[in-house]
Scaffold this motif. Structure first.
Motif, PDB file in Angstrom:
ATOM      1  N   UNK B  42       5.199   8.244   1.489  1.00 44.99           N
ATOM      2  CA  UNK B  42       5.695   7.615   2.725  1.00 44.99           C
ATOM      3  C   UNK B  42       4.552   6.906   3.452  1.00 44.99           C
ATOM      4  N   UNK B  43       3.393   7.570   3.524  1.00 43.54           N
ATOM      5  CA  UNK B  43       2.223   6.961   4.170  1.00 43.54           C
ATOM      6  C   UNK B  43       1.748   5.751   3.383  1.00 43.54           C
ATOM      7  N   UNK B  44       1.756   5.882   2.059  1.00 44.36           N
ATOM      8  CA  UNK B  44       1.271   4.790   1.213  1.00 44.36           C
ATOM      9  C   UNK B  44       2.156   3.556   1.362  1.00 44.36           C
ATOM     10  N   UNK B  46       3.811   2.692   3.876  1.00 44.66           N
ATOM     11  CA  UNK B  46       3.646   2.119   5.213  1.00 44.66           C
ATOM     12  C   UNK B  46       2.270   1.518   5.448  1.00 44.66           C
ATOM     13  N   UNK B  47       1.434   1.525   4.427  1.00 43.28           N
ATOM     14  CA  UNK B  47       0.063   0.995   4.577  1.00 43.28           C
ATOM     15  C   UNK B  47       0.104  -0.503   4.861  1.00 43.28           C
ATOM     16  N   UNK B  48      -0.618  -0.921   5.888  1.00 41.76           N
ATOM     17  CA  UNK B  48      -0.668  -2.346   6.258  1.00 41.76           C
ATOM     18  C   UNK B  48      -1.706  -3.049   5.388  1.00 41.76           C
TER      19      UNK B  48
END
Lengths: 172, 159
Positions: B42-44, B46-48
């Motif tokens: 999930x974090x990956x 959402x990486x900008x």
């Protein structure tokens, strides 16, 4: 007057004694079986307690990521790095979280951890909000660490990071 | 005496059966789901990234690059980089910095897959792996919408 006399059968007495011994043996046998069962059943109790403590700690980390003080609107697994820096400086938040250790770190792009302060906010990648002498078992979870970036116009930039925490409760 | 022996034998049989049931360990499954890996995915996603598809500073998240790579692999960012190359570079960088793999490490390898799924059709978008993955593993999936199908991003960490 006729006297009364009981006649005792030796065989009967022997059998009664045998029965008594058998009953004692059965009781001892069942006691041994119960002892073995209890030692096996409670042997794994410590391991289960450890696993439960670990699970609680992981839940705590997830709860911290969603707390109102660090919440990012529209993102359930995000923490606001800007808010965390401000919280670090606020005296009113000292002792707010009843934790042994609480830190947020940006893990990608990979670099040496640089503790954040107002002076080096543009270059830093780690904020330690709580660091007690004996933090206990520290657990971590991946989160998106977001902040407002002002280069090339203002936009929200989210990077991969980790939230580290140890302790059992938070207030609020 | 015979009765005692019968009781002992019966108790022994019942004890062995109960012992076997209680001591039986769960068969180590080949793969287990992991909420930690889901959080990582999930974090990956959402990486900008530093790839803007329309204009700067409207930089795209990694999941947007994956979706765009699936629908138009020739798409380029405003900085002239191809979206698929940019997405792959970012994925490799994130995975290699987040999980150190090796023979002497807890994680022996990992496999990341991004697959477009539409009914029975499956098209691989990215397939990135490192190390050795032939034993037990933990994994999870992150699913995103890519009308008319979905994109399934899965990560397996092998130990």
């Amino acid at each position: 007057m006729m006297g009364l006399r009981a006649s005792y059968s030796k065989t009967g007495q022997v059998k009664m004694q045998q029965m008594a011994f058998v009953l004692v043996a059965i009781i001892i046998f069942f006691a041994l079986v119960a002892l073995i069962y209890l030692s096996i059943a409670f042997g794994g109790l410590e391991k289960n307690a450890g696993e439960l403590r670990n699970k609680e700690a992981k839940e705590l980390v997830k709860k911290l990521a969603g707390s109102a003080e660090l919440f990012v609107e529209g993102c359930s697994n995000c923490v606001d790095f800007d808010k965390a820096v401000i919280l670090k400086e606020r005296a009113s938040y000292k002792g707010f979280w009843n934790l042994g250790y609480f830190a947020i770190e940006i893990t990608y792009p990979e670099s040496q951890p640089i503790e954040c302060s107002k002076a080096n906010y543009d270059e830093c990648n780690k904020i330690t909000l709580i660091d007690n002498a004996e933090p206990g078992n520290v657990n971590s979870a991946f989160v998106s660490v977001c902040r407002i970036e002002n280069s090339n116009g203002a936009y929200r930039k989210c990077e991969i990071g980790k939230i580290y925490a140890s302790g059992e409760q938070i207030t609020g | 005496m015979v009765g005692f022996i019968v009781i002992v034998v019966l108790v022994a049989i019942v004890s062995v059966v109960l012992l076997g049931i209680s001591l039986r360990e769960k068969t180590p499954s080949a793969g287990r789901g992991s909420s930690e890996i889901y959080q990582f995915l999930e974090s990956m996603m959402g990486y900008t990234t530093d790839c803007a598809l329309q204009y700067e500073p409207d930089y795209s998240e990694l999941i947007e690059l994956i979706t765009e790579c699936n629908s138009n692999s020739a798409m380029i960012c405003t900085n002239e980089e191809n979206v698929c190359d940019k997405g792959e570079t970012n994925i490799k960088g994130i995975l290699s910095s987040s999980f150190k793999v090796g023979e002497d490490r807890p994680i022996k390898g990992y496999e990341f897959e991004a697959v477009y799924v539409n009914e029975d059709k499956k098209d691989a978008i990215f397939n990135i792996s490192e190390g050795i993955c032939d034993g037990s593993f933990e994994g999870s999936e992150y699913i995103s919408s890519a009308f008319p199908g979905t994109i399934v991003n899965s990560l397996k960490l092998c130990s």
